[in-house]
Design a protein around this motif. Structure first.
Motif, PDB file in Angstrom:
ATOM      1  N   ASP A  19       6.912  -1.651  -6.186  1.00 48.67           N
ATOM      2  CA  ASP A  19       5.985  -0.717  -5.521  1.00 48.67           C
ATOM      3  C   ASP A  19       4.504  -0.858  -5.798  1.00 48.67           C
ATOM      4  O   ASP A  19       3.617  -0.033  -5.612  1.00 48.67           O
ATOM      5  CB  ASP A  19       6.287   0.867  -5.643  1.00 48.67           C
ATOM      6  CG  ASP A  19       7.553   1.092  -5.328  1.00 48.67           C
ATOM      7  OD1 ASP A  19       8.182   0.718  -4.074  1.00 48.67           O
ATOM      8  OD2 ASP A  19       8.268   1.824  -6.109  1.00 48.67           O
ATOM      9  N   LYS A  22       1.026   1.003  -4.509  1.00 51.88           N
ATOM     10  CA  LYS A  22       1.213   2.697  -4.102  1.00 51.88           C
ATOM     11  C   LYS A  22       0.595   3.482  -4.981  1.00 51.88           C
ATOM     12  O   LYS A  22       0.239   3.188  -6.146  1.00 51.88           O
ATOM     13  CB  LYS A  22       2.726   2.750  -3.826  1.00 51.88           C
ATOM     14  CG  LYS A  22       3.359   2.261  -2.881  1.00 51.88           C
ATOM     15  CD  LYS A  22       4.765   2.546  -2.900  1.00 51.88           C
ATOM     16  CE  LYS A  22       5.487   1.990  -1.664  1.00 51.88           C
ATOM     17  NZ  LYS A  22       6.801   2.684  -1.678  1.00 51.88           N
ATOM     18  N   VAL A  41       7.408   7.071  -5.519  1.00 58.19           N
ATOM     19  CA  VAL A  41       7.265   5.481  -5.845  1.00 58.19           C
ATOM     20  C   VAL A  41       8.650   5.496  -6.890  1.00 58.19           C
ATOM     21  O   VAL A  41       9.072   6.342  -7.383  1.00 58.19           O
ATOM     22  CB  VAL A  41       6.143   5.436  -6.933  1.00 58.19           C
ATOM     23  CG1 VAL A  41       6.090   4.199  -7.550  1.00 58.19           C
ATOM     24  CG2 VAL A  41       4.612   5.580  -6.188  1.00 58.19           C
TER      25      VAL A  41
END
Length: 105
Positions: A19, A22, A41
């Protein structure tokens, strides 16, 4: 292994892993494991068995990620930053942004 420099409620940027890039707010901090749970997340699917008051099915939830994979976003300069600890004039220890020098509450 020092104290974690992020805490619940901080906005962080994910700097490593699946991720990467993010942003999210820390929902829960796990200092003993040096991990944090960030909203939206590291989403995982969990097969949940029916219990009284809960229904069964496949639910999506956030899993903890290592604190080394997140970077605090300074509330004043809005950039990812490292965190320093300083003492104020009245003797309190506070977190300080390394980029702009602002005190992080």
């Amino acid at each position: 292994m020092g104290a974690m420099r992020v805490r619940t409620g901080d906005t962080v940027l994910v700097i490593a892993g699946r991720d990467k890039g993010k942003q999210g707010k820390i929902i829960r901090a796990l200092p003993k494991e040096r991990r944090v749970v960030v909203e939206k997340v590291n989403l995982v699917k969990k097969h949940q068995k029916a219990r009284p008051g809960m229904e069964s099915g496949i639910i999506t939830m956030e899993a903890p990620i290592a604190v080394s994979n997140v970077m605090l976003i300074c509330p004043s300069c809005k950039t990812p930053t490292r965190v320093a600890k300083r003492f104020t004039e009245d003797g309190r220890k506070v977190r300080v942004c390394k980029r702009c020098g602002a005190v992080i509450s």
